[in-house]
Each structure stands twice: as C-alpha cells, then as structure tokens.
Design a protein around this motif. Sequence first.
Motif, PDB file in Angstrom:
ATOM      1  N   LYS A  53       3.130  -5.658   7.672  1.00  0.00           N
ATOM      2  CA  LYS A  53       2.442  -5.316   8.585  1.00  0.00           C
ATOM      3  C   LYS A  53       0.939  -6.216   8.994  1.00  0.00           C
ATOM      4  O   LYS A  53       0.858  -5.854  10.048  1.00  0.00           O
ATOM      5  CB  LYS A  53       2.173  -4.225   8.137  1.00  0.00           C
ATOM      6  N   LEU A  54       0.629  -6.729   8.237  1.00  0.00           N
ATOM      7  CA  LEU A  54      -0.869  -7.218   7.555  1.00  0.00           C
ATOM      8  C   LEU A  54      -0.281  -8.612   8.411  1.00  0.00           C
ATOM      9  O   LEU A  54      -1.532  -9.081   9.485  1.00  0.00           O
ATOM     10  CB  LEU A  54      -1.281  -7.613   6.614  1.00  0.00           C
ATOM     11  N   THR A  55       0.480  -9.147   8.964  1.00  0.00           N
ATOM     12  CA  THR A  55       0.793 -10.332   9.113  1.00  0.00           C
ATOM     13  C   THR A  55       1.314 -10.470  10.388  1.00  0.00           C
ATOM     14  O   THR A  55       1.967 -11.561  11.755  1.00  0.00           O
ATOM     15  CB  THR A  55       1.480 -11.223   8.478  1.00  0.00           C
ATOM     16  N   SER A  56       1.825  -9.061  11.081  1.00  0.00           N
ATOM     17  CA  SER A  56       2.475  -9.306  12.402  1.00  0.00           C
ATOM     18  C   SER A  56       1.654  -8.942  13.300  1.00  0.00           C
ATOM     19  O   SER A  56       0.414  -8.852  13.271  1.00  0.00           O
ATOM     20  CB  SER A  56       3.469  -7.615  12.731  1.00  0.00           C
ATOM     21  N   LEU A  57       1.714  -9.486  14.799  1.00  0.00           N
ATOM     22  CA  LEU A  57       0.774  -9.768  16.086  1.00  0.00           C
ATOM     23  C   LEU A  57       1.119  -7.969  16.217  1.00  0.00           C
ATOM     24  O   LEU A  57       1.704  -7.006  17.039  1.00  0.00           O
ATOM     25  CB  LEU A  57       1.836 -10.654  17.385  1.00  0.00           C
ATOM     26  N   PHE A  97       4.962  -6.326  -2.167  1.00  0.00           N
ATOM     27  CA  PHE A  97       4.649  -5.021  -1.302  1.00  0.00           C
ATOM     28  C   PHE A  97       5.225  -6.143   0.024  1.00  0.00           C
ATOM     29  O   PHE A  97       4.638  -6.121   0.801  1.00  0.00           O
ATOM     30  CB  PHE A  97       3.187  -5.988  -1.710  1.00  0.00           C
ATOM     31  N   GLY A  98       5.545  -6.186   0.608  1.00  0.00           N
ATOM     32  CA  GLY A  98       6.731  -6.358   1.876  1.00  0.00           C
ATOM     33  C   GLY A  98       6.270  -5.874   2.574  1.00  0.00           C
ATOM     34  O   GLY A  98       5.897  -6.768   3.856  1.00  0.00           O
ATOM     35  N   PRO A  99       6.563  -4.418   2.455  1.00  0.00           N
ATOM     36  CA  PRO A  99       6.305  -4.021   4.193  1.00  0.00           C
ATOM     37  C   PRO A  99       4.937  -4.595   4.599  1.00  0.00           C
ATOM     38  O   PRO A  99       4.458  -4.608   5.755  1.00  0.00           O
ATOM     39  CB  PRO A  99       6.732  -2.536   3.692  1.00  0.00           C
ATOM     40  N   GLN A 100       4.559  -4.008   3.187  1.00  0.00           N
ATOM     41  CA  GLN A 100       2.542  -4.307   3.466  1.00  0.00           C
ATOM     42  C   GLN A 100       1.827  -5.945   3.906  1.00  0.00           C
ATOM     43  O   GLN A 100       1.363  -5.802   4.437  1.00  0.00           O
ATOM     44  CB  GLN A 100       1.413  -4.136   2.533  1.00  0.00           C
ATOM     45  N   ILE A 101       3.160  -6.993   3.682  1.00  0.00           N
ATOM     46  CA  ILE A 101       2.641  -7.806   3.776  1.00  0.00           C
ATOM     47  C   ILE A 101       2.700  -8.394   5.648  1.00  0.00           C
ATOM     48  O   ILE A 101       1.819  -8.691   6.243  1.00  0.00           O
ATOM     49  CB  ILE A 101       3.030  -8.760   2.996  1.00  0.00           C
TER      50      ILE A 101
END
Length: 95
Positions: free
Chosen positions: A91-95, A85-89
């Motif tokens: 996306k969730l953690t980017s500012l 789930f790298g891309p989703q993680i």
Amino acid sequence: MITSSRSLDLVWILLIALTLGGVAIGEGAEPGFWITVIVAVITTFKGRMVIDYFMEVGDAHSAIRRLVRVYGFLVPLLMILTYLFGPQIAKLTSL
C-alpha cells in the motif's frame, strides 16, 4: 583469506544442498511465518558462506567487510518483514 580447493569444494556442495533443501521447502510447505524464518536463516547462512569463501571479503578493508556482512543480514530480515507487513508495504509503495 586463502582457502584450499578441498574446503571450497565442500562449501560449494553445502551451498547446493542448502539450495535443494530450500527448493523442497518452497515446493512442499504451506506458506507461513516459520517457513519464512527458516528460508531467511538458510539465506543468511548461504549468503555468509558466499561472502566469506567466494567473494573473499575477509581480506577487504574493514569498512567494506562490515557493509557487505550487514547487507547479508539485512536481506533475510527484509524477507521476514515483508512477510509480516506485506500488504502495508504494498500500500505504501503503490502508485
């Protein structure tokens, strides 16, 4: 846990061998799910050996021992989840 010098030496040699094996896998293999699982298993095994033989957590209070061992299994699990789930993680953690 009282461990003989010889067994510590053998564990140390095994840790070095597993590290070199991980480097060989990392340098030569194409990234993929099964490579990530293999690296996570190696990480789990190495972490457990360090926890048991060098940190001497076996003699610690049971709550501390459980926490450290759970952490030793949590990190490899997070490695696999990050691969899946790298891309989703990101996306969730980017500012």
